[in-house]
Design an enzyme around this catalytic site. Sequence first.
Site, PDB file in Angstrom:
ATOM      1  N   TYR A   3     -50.133 -16.696 -43.441  1.00  0.00           N
ATOM      2  CA  TYR A   3     -51.589 -16.883 -43.407  1.00  0.00           C
ATOM      3  C   TYR A   3     -52.068 -17.598 -44.677  1.00  0.00           C
ATOM      4  O   TYR A   3     -52.745 -18.623 -44.614  1.00  0.00           O
ATOM      5  CB  TYR A   3     -52.296 -15.530 -43.243  1.00  0.00           C
ATOM      6  CG  TYR A   3     -53.778 -15.607 -43.503  1.00  0.00           C
ATOM      7  CD1 TYR A   3     -54.609 -16.350 -42.678  1.00  0.00           C
ATOM      8  CD2 TYR A   3     -54.359 -14.947 -44.592  1.00  0.00           C
ATOM      9  CE1 TYR A   3     -55.967 -16.451 -42.925  1.00  0.00           C
ATOM     10  CE2 TYR A   3     -55.711 -15.028 -44.844  1.00  0.00           C
ATOM     11  CZ  TYR A   3     -56.514 -15.788 -44.015  1.00  0.00           C
ATOM     12  OH  TYR A   3     -57.854 -15.886 -44.277  1.00  0.00           O
TER      13      TYR A   3
ATOM     14  N   ASN B 262     -62.799  -9.802 -50.305  1.00  0.00           N
ATOM     15  CA  ASN B 262     -62.893  -8.955 -49.101  1.00  0.00           C
ATOM     16  C   ASN B 262     -64.300  -8.964 -48.511  1.00  0.00           C
ATOM     17  O   ASN B 262     -65.186  -8.268 -49.009  1.00  0.00           O
ATOM     18  CB  ASN B 262     -62.441  -7.534 -49.436  1.00  0.00           C
ATOM     19  CG  ASN B 262     -60.937  -7.453 -49.593  1.00  0.00           C
ATOM     20  OD1 ASN B 262     -60.359  -8.124 -50.450  1.00  0.00           O
ATOM     21  ND2 ASN B 262     -60.298  -6.665 -48.760  1.00  0.00           N
TER      22      ASN B 262
HETATM   23  N1  UFG Z   1     -56.806   0.072 -45.818  1.00  0.00           N
HETATM   24  C1  UFG Z   1     -56.542   1.392 -45.519  1.00  0.00           C
HETATM   25  N2  UFG Z   1     -56.713   1.783 -44.226  1.00  0.00           N
HETATM   26  C2  UFG Z   1     -57.127   0.944 -43.223  1.00  0.00           C
HETATM   27  C3  UFG Z   1     -57.400  -0.407 -43.563  1.00  0.00           C
HETATM   28  C4  UFG Z   1     -57.217  -0.801 -44.877  1.00  0.00           C
HETATM   29  O1  UFG Z   1     -56.178   2.200 -46.374  1.00  0.00           O
HETATM   30  O2  UFG Z   1     -57.257   1.374 -42.059  1.00  0.00           O
HETATM   31  C5  UFG Z   1     -56.643  -0.390 -47.233  1.00  0.00           C
HETATM   32  C6  UFG Z   1     -55.578  -1.458 -47.360  1.00  0.00           C
HETATM   33  O3  UFG Z   1     -54.300  -0.883 -47.521  1.00  0.00           O
HETATM   34  C7  UFG Z   1     -56.079  -2.214 -48.594  1.00  0.00           C
HETATM   35  C8  UFG Z   1     -57.606  -2.094 -48.528  1.00  0.00           C
HETATM   36  O4  UFG Z   1     -57.849  -0.998 -47.640  1.00  0.00           O
HETATM   37  O5  UFG Z   1     -55.629  -1.566 -49.742  1.00  0.00           O
HETATM   38  C9  UFG Z   1     -58.287  -3.325 -47.973  1.00  0.00           C
HETATM   39  O6  UFG Z   1     -57.669  -3.686 -46.745  1.00  0.00           O
HETATM   40  P1  UFG Z   1     -58.288  -4.723 -45.699  1.00  0.00           P
HETATM   41  O7  UFG Z   1     -57.331  -4.798 -44.544  1.00  0.00           O
HETATM   42  O8  UFG Z   1     -59.701  -4.361 -45.398  1.00  0.00           O
HETATM   43  O9  UFG Z   1     -58.321  -6.096 -46.506  1.00  0.00           O
HETATM   44  P2  UFG Z   1     -57.129  -6.885 -47.235  1.00  0.00           P
HETATM   45  O10 UFG Z   1     -57.394  -6.771 -48.703  1.00  0.00           O
HETATM   46  O11 UFG Z   1     -55.798  -6.472 -46.764  1.00  0.00           O
HETATM   47  O12 UFG Z   1     -57.318  -8.364 -46.651  1.00  0.00           O
HETATM   48  C10 UFG Z   1     -58.369  -9.213 -47.028  1.00  0.00           C
HETATM   49  C11 UFG Z   1     -58.710 -10.110 -45.852  1.00  0.00           C
HETATM   50  C12 UFG Z   1     -57.559 -11.027 -45.529  1.00  0.00           C
HETATM   51  C13 UFG Z   1     -57.138 -11.784 -46.763  1.00  0.00           C
HETATM   52  C14 UFG Z   1     -56.849 -10.833 -47.875  1.00  0.00           C
HETATM   53  C15 UFG Z   1     -56.589 -11.596 -49.136  1.00  0.00           C
HETATM   54  O13 UFG Z   1     -59.036  -9.352 -44.733  1.00  0.00           O
HETATM   55  O14 UFG Z   1     -57.943 -11.952 -44.529  1.00  0.00           O
HETATM   56  O15 UFG Z   1     -57.966  -9.986 -48.118  1.00  0.00           O
HETATM   57  O16 UFG Z   1     -55.595 -10.976 -49.853  1.00  0.00           O
HETATM   58  F1  UFG Z   1     -56.021 -12.502 -46.518  1.00  0.00           F
END
Ligand code: UFG
Length: 326
Positions: A145, A174
Amino acid sequence: MILVTGGAGYIGSHLVSALLERGEDVIVFDSLELGHMETVETLKELGNLKFVQGNLKNLDDIRGVFLVNKINAVVHFAAYSQVGESVINPQKYYYNNVYGTLNLLNAMLEFGVKKIVFSSTAAVYGEPKYTPIDENHPQNPINPYGNSKLMVERILDDYDRAYGLKSVRLRYFNACGADSKARIGEWHNPETHLIPNILKADSAKTFKMFGDDYDTKDGTCVRDYINVEDLASAHIKALEYLNNGGQTDYFNLGTNEGNSVKEVFAVCEAVKGEKIPVEICPRRAGDPAILVAENKKAKEVLCWKPCKDLNTSVKSAYEWEKVIPQ
Ligand code: UFG
């Protein structure tokens, strides 16, 4: 007229709403594979909106839009954006996010449209070497991605040098929250993001907290949560910047502040006014401990600043959760 690809999706729809409320004429081009027709119908009530269903992988679909409309600038959101899925199925990501974008750019060049704002991501940086992350941070994506978005950024540099196509790349951290009037909001299926998953949790479906043993203030991952309406306003600033003759450039969009998963969870419980059932689970593969944006460049060059705090974002997300079509 402004063309917004992916305008029926989460962040795209909030930009379309902001543009229509400013009296702009907008065309949304969306395959509706991930976007929603209900979102388009809601947006149509806000102003002069044309909707074209099509897929960027079909050059003729997007050429057709330029053929019959006078487009001044493009804002390009349409993309797949799930990190985990991109690792399992990179072909899907490169074909859609890179090849689809090439078709869009070819159509722009053919019809002499030379301004584009592109949805990029913090994922172009990969594993952080320092925090907060500024735009000079090394770019080593750790998943397809992030690679697909970085490839497009590089293509945009080359297209400027060769064809004079001017771009602004906005690297979101985010995205969170919803329209302050709860007309549109985050609507993914399946939902993987933190705030909607906390708000959707109940006794039948506990919230899964992925890891509490990170080297952070409370053991949970830290992220920079940026309100989706603040993101929309940054795109408007980026369009103004290009209209004023701004050069190709790239900017982080974040708040300069990090919140841990536990902090976000506490805000969600306070907004909901009830205890939310939670289960501590193992770490999710590929999650860096801390991702926070240095947003000085966007503030200085685009004259943008985020206005909405985490509490406001969670409140709007909660109001949207109550009305989201099932
Ligand atoms: N998390 C949980 N439980 C859940 C969902 C998320 O504990 O049900 C945690 C994840 O482990 C992480 C944090 O919450 O530590 C944020 O997770 P998200 O999935 O909300 O977001 P991300 O940081 O993984 O991803 C975001 C964007 C992506 C992008 C990324 C850049 O959604 O598109 O940032 O690193 F690629």
